[in-house]
Design a protein around this motif. Structure first.
Motif, mmCIF file in Angstrom:
data_model
loop_
_atom_site.group_PDB
_atom_site.id
_atom_site.type_symbol
_atom_site.label_atom_id
_atom_site.label_comp_id
_atom_site.label_asym_id
_atom_site.label_seq_id
_atom_site.Cartn_x
_atom_site.Cartn_y
_atom_site.Cartn_z
ATOM 1 N N LEU A 180 -24.940 56.633 64.984
ATOM 2 C CA LEU A 180 -24.117 55.834 64.075
ATOM 3 C C LEU A 180 -22.679 55.724 64.587
ATOM 4 C CD1 LEU A 180 -25.440 57.068 60.608
ATOM 5 C CD2 LEU A 180 -25.685 54.785 61.596
ATOM 6 N N LYS A 181 -22.133 56.805 65.109
ATOM 7 C CA LYS A 181 -20.779 56.754 65.664
ATOM 8 C C LYS A 181 -20.686 55.746 66.805
ATOM 9 C CE LYS A 181 -18.935 61.361 64.730
ATOM 10 N NZ LYS A 181 -18.450 62.620 65.354
ATOM 11 N N LYS A 182 -21.704 55.780 67.667
ATOM 12 C CA LYS A 182 -21.715 54.877 68.812
ATOM 13 C C LYS A 182 -21.819 53.427 68.344
ATOM 14 C CE LYS A 182 -24.125 54.012 73.159
ATOM 15 N NZ LYS A 182 -25.271 54.368 73.995
ATOM 16 N N ALA A 183 -22.696 53.183 67.347
ATOM 17 C CA ALA A 183 -22.874 51.825 66.833
ATOM 18 C C ALA A 183 -21.599 51.323 66.147
ATOM 19 C CB ALA A 183 -24.057 51.774 65.871
ATOM 20 N N ILE A 184 -20.929 52.187 65.414
ATOM 21 C CA ILE A 184 -19.692 51.788 64.729
ATOM 22 C C ILE A 184 -18.599 51.486 65.745
ATOM 23 C CG2 ILE A 184 -17.816 52.618 63.237
ATOM 24 C CD1 ILE A 184 -20.000 54.171 61.675
ATOM 25 N N SER A 185 -18.448 52.375 66.736
ATOM 26 C CA SER A 185 -17.370 52.178 67.716
ATOM 27 C C SER A 185 -17.603 50.946 68.593
ATOM 28 C CB SER A 185 -17.199 53.424 68.578
ATOM 29 O OG SER A 185 -18.359 53.643 69.340
ATOM 30 N N SER A 186 -18.866 50.600 68.837
ATOM 31 C CA SER A 186 -19.146 49.424 69.672
ATOM 32 C C SER A 186 -19.189 48.128 68.848
ATOM 33 C CB SER A 186 -20.466 49.603 70.424
ATOM 34 O OG SER A 186 -21.551 49.606 69.507
ATOM 35 N N GLY A 187 -19.136 48.252 67.506
ATOM 36 C CA GLY A 187 -19.160 47.068 66.646
ATOM 37 C C GLY A 187 -20.560 46.566 66.348
ATOM 38 N N GLU A 188 -21.584 47.318 66.723
ATOM 39 C CA GLU A 188 -22.968 46.908 66.488
ATOM 40 C C GLU A 188 -23.461 47.262 65.092
ATOM 41 O OE1 GLU A 188 -25.310 48.738 69.532
ATOM 42 O OE2 GLU A 188 -24.160 47.821 71.144
ATOM 43 N N TYR A 189 -22.796 48.174 64.403
ATOM 44 C CA TYR A 189 -23.236 48.615 63.074
ATOM 45 C C TYR A 189 -22.811 47.584 62.042
ATOM 46 C CZ TYR A 189 -24.082 51.603 59.029
ATOM 47 O OH TYR A 189 -24.549 52.121 57.841
ATOM 48 N N LYS A 190 -23.767 47.066 61.313
ATOM 49 C CA LYS A 190 -23.492 46.064 60.282
ATOM 50 C C LYS A 190 -23.849 46.654 58.916
ATOM 51 C CE LYS A 190 -22.507 42.938 63.335
ATOM 52 N NZ LYS A 190 -21.139 42.808 63.724
ATOM 53 N N VAL A 191 -22.991 46.418 57.943
ATOM 54 C CA VAL A 191 -23.205 46.897 56.580
ATOM 55 C C VAL A 191 -23.703 45.745 55.730
ATOM 56 C CG1 VAL A 191 -22.100 47.890 54.535
ATOM 57 C CG2 VAL A 191 -21.386 48.619 56.816
ATOM 58 N N ASN A 192 -24.815 45.962 55.009
ATOM 59 C CA ASN A 192 -25.323 44.973 54.069
ATOM 60 C C ASN A 192 -24.645 45.252 52.725
ATOM 61 O OD1 ASN A 192 -26.763 43.447 52.228
ATOM 62 N ND2 ASN A 192 -28.734 43.792 53.250
ATOM 63 N N PRO A 193 -23.715 44.404 52.297
ATOM 64 C CA PRO A 193 -22.953 44.690 51.078
ATOM 65 C C PRO A 193 -23.803 44.773 49.816
ATOM 66 C CG PRO A 193 -22.279 42.569 52.039
ATOM 67 C CD PRO A 193 -23.299 43.170 52.931
ATOM 68 N N GLU A 194 -24.886 44.006 49.725
ATOM 69 C CA GLU A 194 -25.743 44.040 48.529
ATOM 70 C C GLU A 194 -26.474 45.372 48.433
ATOM 71 O OE1 GLU A 194 -28.280 40.623 48.352
ATOM 72 O OE2 GLU A 194 -26.587 39.233 48.473
ATOM 73 N N VAL A 195 -27.009 45.835 49.549
ATOM 74 C CA VAL A 195 -27.722 47.119 49.554
ATOM 75 C C VAL A 195 -26.750 48.248 49.232
ATOM 76 C CG1 VAL A 195 -28.992 48.751 51.001
ATOM 77 C CG2 VAL A 195 -29.508 46.311 51.142
ATOM 78 N N LEU A 196 -25.565 48.191 49.832
ATOM 79 C CA LEU A 196 -24.542 49.212 49.580
ATOM 80 C C LEU A 196 -24.143 49.233 48.101
ATOM 81 C CD1 LEU A 196 -22.577 51.369 50.608
ATOM 82 C CD2 LEU A 196 -20.970 49.512 51.116
ATOM 83 N N ALA A 197 -23.910 48.062 47.506
ATOM 84 C CA ALA A 197 -23.529 47.981 46.085
ATOM 85 C C ALA A 197 -24.617 48.544 45.195
ATOM 86 C CB ALA A 197 -23.208 46.540 45.710
ATOM 87 N N ASN A 198 -25.889 48.227 45.496
ATOM 88 C CA ASN A 198 -26.999 48.754 44.691
ATOM 89 C C ASN A 198 -27.084 50.278 44.788
ATOM 90 O OD1 ASN A 198 -27.848 46.285 43.671
ATOM 91 N ND2 ASN A 198 -29.211 45.877 45.417
ATOM 92 N N LYS A 199 -26.874 50.819 45.982
ATOM 93 C CA LYS A 199 -26.930 52.279 46.147
ATOM 94 C C LYS A 199 -25.776 52.963 45.422
ATOM 95 C CE LYS A 199 -29.583 52.479 50.415
ATOM 96 N NZ LYS A 199 -29.628 52.963 51.807
ATOM 97 N N ILE A 200 -24.595 52.350 45.464
ATOM 98 C CA ILE A 200 -23.447 52.920 44.750
ATOM 99 C C ILE A 200 -23.710 52.907 43.242
ATOM 100 C CG2 ILE A 200 -21.018 52.545 44.138
ATOM 101 C CD1 ILE A 200 -20.573 51.608 47.031
ATOM 102 N N ALA A 201 -24.231 51.803 42.733
ATOM 103 C CA ALA A 201 -24.527 51.697 41.298
ATOM 104 C C ALA A 201 -25.574 52.724 40.883
ATOM 105 C CB ALA A 201 -24.999 50.286 40.961
ATOM 106 N N LYS A 202 -26.585 52.908 41.709
ATOM 107 C CA LYS A 202 -27.640 53.881 41.413
ATOM 108 C C LYS A 202 -27.062 55.301 41.389
ATOM 109 C CE LYS A 202 -32.059 55.616 43.068
ATOM 110 N NZ LYS A 202 -33.049 55.596 44.139
ATOM 111 N N LEU A 203 -26.218 55.620 42.372
ATOM 112 C CA LEU A 203 -25.609 56.946 42.435
ATOM 113 C C LEU A 203 -24.716 57.199 41.213
ATOM 114 C CD1 LEU A 203 -25.001 59.589 43.959
ATOM 115 C CD2 LEU A 203 -23.131 58.380 45.098
#
Length: 110
Positions: free
Chosen positions: A79-102
């Motif tokens: 994950l560190k490598k993917a973030i630093s190279s710009g390859e890591y993409k965040v899906n905002p809908e999935v992230l929002a659903n997980k935050i709401a669930k938590l």
């Protein structure tokens, strides 16, 4: 200017030296007792105490569990490598659903 008749006509009472010495002795003994009491209080070991609220105790337990939890170091490195190279993409809908669930689990709303 002369001052006459200072005691306003009252007769002078003789000084009772015995009574004065008794008063002095009483005062000295009281001062010695006060000093010894203060010394014994000052010499007594001071005991400090701390009490934590229930929330602070729970937070402490969570922190201990978090530090003791196993870490998948390979995944972290990927994950560190993917973030630093710009390859890591965040899906905002999935992230929002997980935050709401938590938040629902934390605050008791499911």
């Amino acid at each position: 200017m002369a001052i006459n008749n200072v005691n306003n006509g009252l007769p002078k009472t003789p000084v009772d030296n015995t009574k004065i010495s008794q008063q002095n002795q009483t005062q000295q003994s009281q001062q010695q007792q006060a000093t010894s009491n203060n010394a014994s209080v000052a010499q007594a070991p001071r005991q400090d105490s701390v009490s934590l609220t229930q929330s602070a105790q729970q937070l402490n337990q969570v922190q201990k569990k978090g530090s003791e939890a196993p870490v998948n170091q390979e995944k972290v490195d990927r994950l560190k490598k993917a973030i630093s190279s710009g390859e890591y993409k965040v899906n905002p809908e999935v992230l929002a659903n997980k935050i709401a669930k938590l938040e629902g689990e934390i605050f008791g709303q499911k």
